[in-house]
Design a protein around this motif. Structure first.
Motif, mmCIF file in Angstrom:
data_model
loop_
_atom_site.group_PDB
_atom_site.id
_atom_site.type_symbol
_atom_site.label_atom_id
_atom_site.label_comp_id
_atom_site.label_asym_id
_atom_site.label_seq_id
_atom_site.Cartn_x
_atom_site.Cartn_y
_atom_site.Cartn_z
ATOM 1 N N VAL A 255 -9.031 0.071 4.543
ATOM 2 C CA VAL A 255 -9.635 -0.222 3.257
ATOM 3 C C VAL A 255 -11.157 -0.226 3.358
ATOM 4 C CG1 VAL A 255 -9.720 -1.886 1.372
ATOM 5 C CG2 VAL A 255 -7.647 -1.663 2.730
ATOM 6 N N THR A 256 -11.829 0.460 2.433
ATOM 7 C CA THR A 256 -13.278 0.457 2.371
ATOM 8 C C THR A 256 -13.809 -0.962 2.198
ATOM 9 O OG1 THR A 256 -13.267 2.672 1.390
ATOM 10 C CG2 THR A 256 -15.271 1.361 1.118
ATOM 11 N N TYR A 257 -14.831 -1.311 2.990
ATOM 12 C CA TYR A 257 -15.450 -2.644 2.969
ATOM 13 C C TYR A 257 -14.482 -3.765 3.351
ATOM 14 C CZ TYR A 257 -19.180 -0.201 0.440
ATOM 15 O OH TYR A 257 -20.160 0.678 0.059
ATOM 16 N N GLY A 258 -13.290 -3.418 3.813
ATOM 17 C CA GLY A 258 -12.336 -4.440 4.246
ATOM 18 C C GLY A 258 -11.757 -5.284 3.135
ATOM 19 N N VAL A 259 -11.828 -4.798 1.870
ATOM 20 C CA VAL A 259 -11.435 -5.641 0.746
ATOM 21 C C VAL A 259 -9.931 -5.532 0.436
ATOM 22 C CG1 VAL A 259 -13.681 -5.893 -0.337
ATOM 23 C CG2 VAL A 259 -12.340 -3.851 -0.806
ATOM 24 N N SER A 260 -9.125 -5.953 1.373
ATOM 25 C CA SER A 260 -7.696 -6.146 1.075
ATOM 26 C C SER A 260 -7.582 -7.547 0.479
ATOM 27 C CB SER A 260 -6.861 -6.016 2.350
ATOM 28 O OG SER A 260 -7.351 -6.860 3.374
ATOM 29 N N ILE A 261 -7.519 -7.627 -0.843
ATOM 30 C CA ILE A 261 -7.686 -8.907 -1.538
ATOM 31 C C ILE A 261 -6.412 -9.371 -2.239
ATOM 32 C CG2 ILE A 261 -8.991 -10.165 -3.285
ATOM 33 C CD1 ILE A 261 -11.319 -8.289 -2.836
ATOM 34 N N ALA A 262 -5.898 -8.569 -3.151
ATOM 35 C CA ALA A 262 -4.784 -9.017 -3.984
ATOM 36 C C ALA A 262 -3.523 -9.215 -3.146
ATOM 37 C CB ALA A 262 -4.518 -8.014 -5.101
ATOM 38 N N THR A 263 -2.857 -10.337 -3.352
ATOM 39 C CA THR A 263 -1.628 -10.641 -2.633
ATOM 40 C C THR A 263 -0.574 -9.575 -2.911
ATOM 41 O OG1 THR A 263 -2.084 -12.992 -2.816
ATOM 42 C CG2 THR A 263 0.183 -12.383 -2.342
ATOM 43 N N PRO A 264 0.114 -9.080 -1.887
ATOM 44 C CA PRO A 264 1.196 -8.109 -2.119
ATOM 45 C C PRO A 264 2.309 -8.727 -2.964
ATOM 46 C CG PRO A 264 0.595 -8.199 0.213
ATOM 47 C CD PRO A 264 -0.087 -9.354 -0.460
ATOM 48 N N ILE A 265 3.133 -7.872 -3.565
ATOM 49 C CA ILE A 265 4.352 -8.328 -4.219
ATOM 50 C C ILE A 265 5.522 -7.561 -3.623
ATOM 51 C CG2 ILE A 265 3.188 -8.973 -6.360
ATOM 52 C CD1 ILE A 265 4.265 -6.445 -7.648
ATOM 53 N N TYR A 266 6.723 -8.156 -3.725
ATOM 54 C CA TYR A 266 7.932 -7.519 -3.208
ATOM 55 C C TYR A 266 9.031 -7.623 -4.254
ATOM 56 C CZ TYR A 266 12.077 -6.572 -0.392
ATOM 57 O OH TYR A 266 13.267 -6.053 0.091
ATOM 58 N N GLN A 267 9.460 -6.471 -4.747
ATOM 59 C CA GLN A 267 10.539 -6.390 -5.721
ATOM 60 C C GLN A 267 11.243 -5.042 -5.545
ATOM 61 O OE1 GLN A 267 11.536 -8.715 -7.840
ATOM 62 N NE2 GLN A 267 9.829 -10.185 -7.684
#
Length: 432
Positions: A255-267
């Protein structure tokens, strides 16, 4: 005479049942952790009206606090969040207030040095309350376990000095995640991107991964092969055995700038993550523990950033950085609509916290302008019902508990009363 007494007792019993049902309809669950009781942005709420009152919502209380983006948690009549104070000394604080009155109950502080950190107003991670204890993680890696009622320190760990945590550009932000007897921290240590500590003692149980720290809180999913901990780092989406930290599968996503921010979802057997520069990915989990592969990806139309996506009935509602609130089919990634930035203003870092109300198609939303919105979200479109301003500009996630919303910005924490729909019986104020 006996018949009359029987009828009277029956009538009294029926009346009591009706009162109990009406009361339960207007009581709502607490908000103990990131994204609520289930960690998925759903709230079993009292029946709310279609529109807010003309004069806006009643503010029950307000309290001054310091800067920060840390969300709010509410459990058992107590409100928890974190802030940063610069004077007389620079400290991070965990603060606790009475939910009914706003009275300060306790404060725990420790020294920090933010230096020239960008967006450095204060802590990011929301406190997690569990079993009478509050677990916190500060921007600079200070992890604490506190007595929820009195604020006494039960244990603390400086994850930088003691565990080798590597602080990302904008500080540690993932909330502590509780699983059984352990608390999982996303700290980016070279020998443990994620670290599990014994929740009672703070001792290390396992370390997992070598990636740097991102900003997303892990989630626990019931995969086809049992429980897995899903984490999104700046370099991979990974599935981990929560019992021992063993990495069971990994899908690259740098990820650019390391911005893995939003929590994943599983469905629907799919793990979904959304970023801005590289877009969205859906990963299908298969019948083996290490069976995970890319189902689809989108780099043009589904580019979320900070806001957490919501899932319902085969569709996901995502705040896209360019187009605004966007609806798409989870199974295929097919876009259905966007709201052209109606819900929250388009900007460099658009933000809104979306929460489902019960099992309906209604959502309660706090946008970046501090406006509390009622809306219906369906595959056919965004249908706004009402909005009113309750706080200043904010990125912090609010808490919903009882008949109140608790929201904060960089200077104050407020408690606002939610009206009940016509015909419902108001519940009591937040109880201890």
């Amino acid at each position: 005479m006996k018949r009359r007494c029987f009828i009277q007792r029956t009538a009294a019993c029926c009346t009591a049942i009706v009162v109990l049902l009406l009361t339960n309809q207007t009581r709502a669950e607490d908000w103990p952790r990131w994204r609520g009781v289930r960690g998925d942005g759903t709230w079993q709420a009292p029946p709310l009206p279609e529109r807010w009152p003309k004069g806006g919502l009643k503010q029950t209380w307000r309290q001054p606090i310091g800067g920060g983006y840390a969300g709010v948690s509410v459990v058992g009549g107590r409100v928890y969040t974190m802030d940063r104070q610069k004077e007389p000394a620079e400290v991070e604080r965990v603060v606790c207030f009475d939910a009914a009155t706003g009275k300060s109950l306790w404060t725990h502080s420790y020294p920090v040095a933010y230096g020239d950190m960008a967006y450095g107003s204060g802590p990011r991670a929301q406190p997690t309350e569990y079993d009478g204890r509050v677990y916190t993680l500060g921007t600079q890696g200070h992890a604490c376990c506190l007595d929820a009622a009195a604020g006494h320190v039960l244990w603390s760990v400086d994850t930088v000095k003691q565990l080798g945590a590597r602080i990302p550009e904008w500080g540690l932000a993932a909330s502590p995640f509780l699983w059984r007897d352990r608390v999982v921290l996303h700290i980016g240590a070279a020998d443990g991107c994620l670290v599990a500590l014994d929740r009672n003692s703070g001792q290390v149980i396992w370390r997992s991964g070598v990636d740097p720290a991102g900003y997303a809180t892990p989630i626990l999913v019931d995969s086809p092969t049992g429980e897995q901990l899903i984490a999104w780092t700046p370099e991979h989406i990974v599935g981990i055995d929560p019992s021992d930290g063993r990495e069971e599968w990994s899908v690259p996503y740098k990820v650019t700038y390391g911005v893995s921010i939003a929590t994943p979802i599983y469905q629907q057997g799919l793990v979904f993550v959304a970023g801005y520069w590289q877009g969205s990915k859906a990963i299908r989990l298969g019948p083996a523990r290490n069976d995970a592969g890319l189902a689809w990806e989108d780099t043009k139309l589904l580019r979320g950033l900070m806001s957490q996506p919501l899932y319902r009935d085969g569709h996901v509602y995502l705040l896209d950085k360019q187009f605004g609130l966007t609806c798409f089919e989870l199974a295929t990634g097919t876009k259905k609509w966007d709201d052209k930035n109606e819900m929250t203003p388009r900007g460099r870092n658009p933000q809104a916290e979306l929460v489902w109300l019960n099992d309906s198609d209604r959502a309660i939303i706090l946008n970046a302008e501090g406006e509390l919105i009622l809306a219906r979200l369906t595959p056919e479109g965004y249908h706004e019902q009402s909005r009113t301003k309750i706080i200043g500009p904010t990125w912090a996630h609010p808490a919903f508990a009882g008949r109140h919303v608790y929201a904060r910005d960089d200077s104050e924490l407020v408690c606002v009363e939610l009206p009940v729909a016509d015909g419902a019986t108001p519940a009591s104020r937040p109880s201890k």
